[in-house]
Each structure stands twice: as C-alpha cells, then as structure tokens.
Motif scaffolding. Structure first.
Motif, PDB file in Angstrom:
ATOM      1  N   LEU A  80       0.843  -1.191   0.000  1.00  0.00           N
ATOM      2  CA  LEU A  80       0.000   0.000   0.000  1.00  0.00           C
ATOM      3  C   LEU A  80       0.876   1.239   0.000  1.00  0.00           C
ATOM      4  CD1 LEU A  80      -2.762   1.466   0.338  1.00  0.00           C
ATOM      5  CD2 LEU A  80      -2.421   1.268   2.815  1.00  0.00           C
ATOM      6  N   ARG A  81       0.643   2.108  -0.964  1.00  0.00           N
ATOM      7  CA  ARG A  81       1.333   3.393  -1.019  1.00  0.00           C
ATOM      8  C   ARG A  81       0.304   4.503  -0.842  1.00  0.00           C
ATOM      9  NH1 ARG A  81       4.360   3.191  -6.670  1.00  0.00           N
ATOM     10  NH2 ARG A  81       2.206   2.738  -7.210  1.00  0.00           N
ATOM     11  N   TRP A  82       0.644   5.498  -0.060  1.00  0.00           N
ATOM     12  CA  TRP A  82      -0.279   6.602   0.132  1.00  0.00           C
ATOM     13  C   TRP A  82       0.498   7.897   0.331  1.00  0.00           C
ATOM     14  CZ3 TRP A  82      -0.200   9.341   4.737  1.00  0.00           C
ATOM     15  CH2 TRP A  82       0.483   8.737   5.798  1.00  0.00           C
ATOM     16  N   SER A  83      -0.159   8.996  -0.030  1.00  0.00           N
ATOM     17  CA  SER A  83       0.442  10.317   0.118  1.00  0.00           C
ATOM     18  C   SER A  83      -0.626  11.318   0.543  1.00  0.00           C
ATOM     19  CB  SER A  83       1.068  10.794  -1.193  1.00  0.00           C
ATOM     20  OG  SER A  83       2.125   9.968  -1.609  1.00  0.00           O
ATOM     21  N   ILE A  84      -0.231  12.241   1.400  1.00  0.00           N
ATOM     22  CA  ILE A  84      -1.053  13.422   1.660  1.00  0.00           C
ATOM     23  C   ILE A  84      -0.708  14.450   0.583  1.00  0.00           C
ATOM     24  CG2 ILE A  84      -1.579  15.255   3.284  1.00  0.00           C
ATOM     25  CD1 ILE A  84      -2.540  12.533   4.191  1.00  0.00           C
ATOM     26  N   ASP A  85      -1.716  14.936  -0.095  1.00  0.00           N
ATOM     27  CA  ASP A  85      -1.518  15.801  -1.261  1.00  0.00           C
ATOM     28  C   ASP A  85      -2.253  17.118  -1.029  1.00  0.00           C
ATOM     29  OD1 ASP A  85      -1.204  16.940  -3.736  1.00  0.00           O
ATOM     30  OD2 ASP A  85      -2.088  15.298  -4.867  1.00  0.00           O
ATOM     31  N   GLY A  86      -1.505  18.223  -1.011  1.00  0.00           N
ATOM     32  CA  GLY A  86      -2.114  19.538  -0.839  1.00  0.00           C
ATOM     33  C   GLY A  86      -1.654  20.508  -1.909  1.00  0.00           C
ATOM     34  N   SER A  87      -2.541  21.370  -2.353  1.00  0.00           N
ATOM     35  CA  SER A  87      -2.170  22.337  -3.386  1.00  0.00           C
ATOM     36  C   SER A  87      -2.947  23.631  -3.208  1.00  0.00           C
ATOM     37  CB  SER A  87      -2.426  21.770  -4.789  1.00  0.00           C
ATOM     38  OG  SER A  87      -3.811  21.541  -4.994  1.00  0.00           O
ATOM     39  N   ALA A  88      -2.330  24.715  -3.663  1.00  0.00           N
ATOM     40  CA  ALA A  88      -2.967  26.026  -3.707  1.00  0.00           C
ATOM     41  C   ALA A  88      -2.744  26.592  -5.110  1.00  0.00           C
ATOM     42  CB  ALA A  88      -2.377  26.960  -2.659  1.00  0.00           C
ATOM     43  N   ARG A  89      -3.835  26.947  -5.785  1.00  0.00           N
ATOM     44  CA  ARG A  89      -3.760  27.426  -7.168  1.00  0.00           C
ATOM     45  C   ARG A  89      -4.378  28.814  -7.265  1.00  0.00           C
ATOM     46  NH1 ARG A  89      -6.217  23.669 -11.849  1.00  0.00           N
ATOM     47  NH2 ARG A  89      -4.657  22.292 -10.888  1.00  0.00           N
ATOM     48  N   LEU A  90      -3.637  29.749  -7.837  1.00  0.00           N
ATOM     49  CA  LEU A  90      -4.110  31.119  -8.049  1.00  0.00           C
ATOM     50  C   LEU A  90      -4.382  31.317  -9.530  1.00  0.00           C
ATOM     51  CD1 LEU A  90      -4.591  33.987  -6.840  1.00  0.00           C
ATOM     52  CD2 LEU A  90      -2.208  34.491  -7.422  1.00  0.00           C
ATOM     53  N   ASN A  91      -5.563  31.854  -9.864  1.00  0.00           N
ATOM     54  CA  ASN A  91      -5.980  32.068 -11.253  1.00  0.00           C
ATOM     55  C   ASN A  91      -6.264  33.541 -11.494  1.00  0.00           C
ATOM     56  OD1 ASN A  91      -6.465  29.023 -11.672  1.00  0.00           O
ATOM     57  ND2 ASN A  91      -7.897  29.517 -10.026  1.00  0.00           N
TER      58      ASN A  91
END
Length: 333
Positions: free
Chosen positions: A32-43
């Motif tokens: 089992l592989r897992w990741s916490i994934d967070g992002s902030a996108r400015l448009n």
C-alpha cells in the motif's frame, strides 16, 4: 433497475468478492502506497476580470493485491477536500464561487489476474480512455488535454476492459455519464475507447472513439493522438473530429486539435511545454486559436511549483479574448 445497471452492479460485487476471497499474504498495509496531497492554485482570468483561488487537501492511495501466485489486481483511491475562493465560472461540482466540497478523483479497482487471452477489468471512477490523457495523467496538475471541453467530462463511474499486449495496449469503457455521481442522469452514458502502441516507447500512436450523452448533450468523436520523444524533447499531438447534438440547437460539427512541444531536464526536475490549440464549431463564426505556455519545477520529492498562461490569438466575433494565468504550489508527503 435497468438491465445494464444490474449487470454492472453484479460485476462490481463479484470483482470485490474475488479480491477479498483471494488468500492475500500480509496485512492490508502491505503493498500500500499513500500520500497526503495539498495544493494552492491562483488564477487570473483577464477576460472575466476575475482573480480566484482553488485549495485542495486530500489523500492519494494505491494498493496492490497479491496471493501466492502473484498480483491479482490493484486499487486507486483519491479523495480531496476542495475549497473555491471567488472562482468564476463556477465548476459543475460546486454551487457557488466560494463553495467547498469533498471531491473523489480516481477511485477504482482493476482486476489483472485473468488468463492472458482475457482483458483486465476495471470498475469505479476513472479517467475516460481517450487521446493523450490515457497515457499522461494530468490530475491535480496545470497541464491539461481538455477532456472536459471535448467530451463533457474527464472522469466518470463505470466499467472498463483493458490490457497491455506485446505490441499494443487497449482500454474500452462503458460509463454512466453522471460524472461525479454513480448513476445515469436523464439517460446519460458514455462509450469510450482507445487502442494504441505501447505508451513507454519513444513513438506512440493511438486511435480513440467516444459516443455518449452527458448533460443532455449527445457527442460523437473520433480521434488520433501521437507522441514522439527524442532525448529530452517531446512533440505530442491530438486531433478529434465529431459532432454535438444539443437539445435546442441541433447537430453541430466539432473539431479539436492540439500540438505540444516540451522539454524535460536531464534530472527531470524541470519541464517546459508549449501548446497550440484549435477549436472549431459550425455554429461559431470564428475558430478559436489558443497558445498555452507553462512549466513545472520539482524542488524535491514533496514540493512542486508550476505556472501556465493561456492566450487566445484570434479575435472572436463576440466577447473578449481568452486570457488566463495560473500558478500552483503542490506539496505531497
């Protein structure tokens, strides 16, 4: 219950039972592989005179199921809490420009332990197997191949048959057309497929088709896509032809084409790309021509910065030219 929906339900239950009933070794955490994934996108959308942001935080998992004779399949699950900030136009998953929702991206099981002459079977929520997106995953990235605009959606709930053979790979799916909902809405459906050469080669060629009804719009598409890599350079393309049949507007011919030139550094930290996009419809007086230039830089295994800018180079008969700049910070741990 409709017969095809009953069959899909039986297949999903049978598939899940097959995975559970196999004598898997070790606990669930093995393979089992897992990741916490967070992002902030400015448009910054100059055509709409609007600045907005999208914030996402979720978990990305990949689990391989095994038994004594080898792997029997794998599962993928991606769930994200997503928050909009003054985002216009409002994406279909949200009710307002400042809304927030839990979003399921990919969520599927793929059974791979059948005989060599039988295809693998995938059930769940997955990207429609069409064009360049089939071998280049753009989920969570600024890089895009515009599934949503061309087909009506990028992800859908359903069933697919897929296989990698000696010289070719194929993926054919039947999905419900509900996009984020695991049901058919007002007779919606999507029949999608792609067959092509092996995606790990320096030259890749694929043929795709799409026949579906999503958001009460019937769409048909035939497409060809190609990829050629020479050292750290790549040139990619996609051409899709077909028609849309909208309830009150009748049938309209559609053409979508994209050519991309990209360059990746030797250490693969930096990727630059430029795209030239053409969209033509018989009910539009002018053909949309856009240029998209972007890059991504991977500081380390966890931190990535990416930027892109889209500009329309033709003058539309009505409305302003499309002009959109985006920047994104993404952290995976």
């Amino acid at each position: 219950m409709k017969p095809w929906l009953y069959i899909c339900s039986l297949l999903f239950i049978s598939f899940a039972l097959a995975l559970v009933s196999q004598p898997c070794y070790g606990n669930f955490g093995k393979n089992l592989r897992w990741s916490i994934d967070g992002s902030a996108r400015l448009n910054d959308n100059q055509a709409l005179d609007n600045t907005s942001a999208i914030y996402a935080l979720g978990i990305d998992t990949h689990k391989v199921f095994t038994h004594s004779t080898g792997d029997i399949g794998y599962g993928v699950g991606q769930v994200y809490f997503t928050k909009l900030a003054n985002h216009i136009p409002v994406p279909f998953l949200f009710s307002s420009k400042d809304d927030s929702e839990f979003i399921i991206r990919e969520a599927h099981l793929n059974y791979t332990a059948g005989p060599n002459w039988l295809p693998n079977v995938r059930v769940g929520h997955f990207t429609l197997p069409f064009g360049l997106e089939e071998s280049i995953d753009t989920n969570g990235r600024l890089l895009d191949y515009y599934h949503g605009k061309n087909l009506g959606t990028k992800l859908d709930w359903g069933l697919s048959f897929n296989k990698v053979l000696r010289q070719i790979e194929y993926n054919f799916s039947y999905t419900l057309g509900g996009k984020d909902q695991a049901k058919s809405l007002a007779g919606s459906y999507a029949l999608t497929g792609r067959i092509g050469s092996l995606s790990h080669l320096d030259f890749v060629l694929g043929l795709s088709f799409f026949d579906g009804k999503i958001d009460e719009v019937s769409r048909k598409r035939l497409a060809i896509d190609w990829q050629y890599y020479w050292g750290t350079w790549g040139i990619l393309g996609e051409l899709a032809l077909g028609e849309d049949n909208k309830q009150h507007q009748g049938r309209q011919k559609e053409k979508y084409s994209l050519v991309e030139l990209n360059k990746t550094s030797i250490n693969e930290q930096l990727k630059l790309y430029s795209q030239f996009i053409i969209r033509a419809r018989t009910d539009h007086a002018s053909t949309d021509k856009l240029v998209n230039i972007g890059f991504s830089y991977q500081f380390n295994n966890q931190l990535e910065l990416s930027m892109s800018g889209v500009k329309q180079i033709n003058s539309p008969v009505s409305g302003q030219k499309q002009q959109l700049a985006r920047v994104q910070i993404r952290v995976r741990y």
